[in-house]
Enzyme design. Structure first.
Site, PDB file in Angstrom:
ATOM      1  N   SER A  85      44.964  42.333  35.127  1.00  6.99           N
ATOM      2  CA  SER A  85      46.041  43.371  34.616  1.00  6.99           C
ATOM      3  C   SER A  85      46.370  42.602  33.309  1.00  6.99           C
ATOM      4  CB  SER A  85      46.956  43.734  35.495  1.00  6.99           C
ATOM      5  OG  SER A  85      47.681  44.889  35.325  1.00  6.99           O
ATOM      6  N   MET A  86      47.534  42.741  33.056  1.00 10.30           N
ATOM      7  CA  MET A  86      48.388  42.369  32.025  1.00 10.30           C
ATOM      8  C   MET A  86      47.630  40.774  31.438  1.00 10.30           C
ATOM      9  SD  MET A  86      52.318  41.425  31.110  1.00 10.30           S
ATOM     10  CE  MET A  86      52.580  40.803  29.514  1.00 10.30           C
ATOM     11  N   TRP A 130      51.489  41.994  35.789  1.00  9.91           N
ATOM     12  CA  TRP A 130      52.822  42.556  35.524  1.00  9.91           C
ATOM     13  C   TRP A 130      52.964  43.305  36.932  1.00  9.91           C
ATOM     14  CZ3 TRP A 130      54.933  47.380  35.792  1.00  9.91           C
ATOM     15  CH2 TRP A 130      56.281  47.623  35.232  1.00  9.91           C
ATOM     16  N   ASP A 164      41.179  53.141  40.166  1.00  6.68           N
ATOM     17  CA  ASP A 164      42.538  52.473  39.523  1.00  6.68           C
ATOM     18  C   ASP A 164      43.291  53.573  38.751  1.00  6.68           C
ATOM     19  OD1 ASP A 164      44.221  50.955  37.941  1.00  6.68           O
ATOM     20  OD2 ASP A 164      43.067  49.193  37.607  1.00  6.68           O
ATOM     21  N   HIS A 177      44.317  49.445  41.770  1.00  5.92           N
ATOM     22  CA  HIS A 177      44.422  48.325  40.586  1.00  5.92           C
ATOM     23  C   HIS A 177      44.585  47.044  41.097  1.00  5.92           C
ATOM     24  CE1 HIS A 177      45.596  47.032  36.842  1.00  5.92           C
ATOM     25  NE2 HIS A 177      46.914  46.481  37.394  1.00  5.92           N
TER      26      HIS A 177
END
Length: 277
Positions: free
Chosen positions: A98-99, A32, A227, A257
């Protein structure tokens, strides 16, 4: 433009590189608020190594259609299942950034990991982002809700600032160029405001701890110790612990991240090594 129609009629943009490869297949799910292009630093080396590389724009993002509904992990895992079925993908590695790690987790539980021989969670939000009484390493609820408020107020400006933290850019350090930040922002601007907002709700508040027992295949967990967007203790380290003996935890010292770009070559090498074992 190559599109796959999902069970609810939403058309998703799909890249399918080396579809006739016999070396193996990897499916890449983006984070995202990006799209499939964000895998640039991994997709090309993987394809050059002879692998079939499939990546797609999540519903509401990039070149995919932008329905009003469907931004929950059940629906998005079903979207993944529909892509796997439409392309006839079998015996593949499934990687989520991530997402996207949430889609991997929900696919493993909701669809019994159909066809998955290996999995990878990269800077993943799984198993849970929210700080609760039994998950004190998570992100405070007020911080997660503030994302939604900022998106509603000025999505464009909020995401400009967001990507600096995403890539660990500060006064004295610049892990990526300004052009990479602009590129990421441009990808984010392709997404619908509704998808951007609803997916922030999904990754911030969906408890995926119950999905982690479904990881019965070898699983690579990669996370940066620096992160600040998705804290490693609440996610990467806990995910590896919950998956147990099937997990291989690889920590990138000091990495932010967005390590798909800041550590692009290293991540590509680690994915190739993992797939070849």
């Amino acid at each position: 433009m190559p599109m796959v129609e999902t069970r609810d009629g939403t058309k998703l943009y799909v890249k399918d590189w080396n579809p006739t490869s016999t070396e193996g297949t990897i499916v890449l799910i983006h984070g995202w608020p990006l799209n499939a292009d964000s895998w640039e630093y991994q997709a090309r080396p993987l394809a050059e190594a002879g692998y079939r590389v499939v990546s797609y724009d999540r519903r509401g993002f990039g070149r995919s259609e932008q329905p009003w509904h469907g931004y929950d992990y059940d629906t998005m895992a079903d979207d993944l299942a529909d892509i796997v079925s439409a392309l006839g993908i079998r015996d593949f590695t499934l990687a989520g950034f991530s997402m996207g790690g949430g889609e991997v987790a929900r696919y493993m539980s909701r669809h019994a990991g159909k066809g998955v021989r290996k999995a990878a969670l990269i800077s993943s939000i799984a198993p849970y982002m929210l700080k609760t009484d039994d998950h004190k390493e998570g992100v405070p609820e007020d911080d997660l809700r503030a994302i939604g408020e900022e998106l509603k107020k000025d999505r464009q400006t909020f995401l400009k600032g967001f990507f600096k933290g995403f890539y660990g850019v500060g006064m004295m350090k610049h892990p990526v160029s300004d052009a990479v930040i602009d590129w990421s922002w441009n990808m984010a601007m392709m997404a619908s405001p509704q998808a951007t907002l609803a997916c922030a709700q999904a990754f911030g508040f969906t408890d995926l701890r119950g999905d982690m027992s479904a990881f019965t295949v070898p699983t690579l967990v990669v996370h940066g110790t620096g992160d600040d967007t998705v804290p490693i203790d609440a996610t990467g380290r806990l995910a590896a612990k919950m998956i147990g003996g099937n997990a291989e935890l690889t920590e990138y010292d000091g990495a932010p991240h967005g390590l798909t770009a800041t550590h692009g070559e290293k991540l590509a090498t680690d994915l190739l090594t993992f797939m070849r074992v």
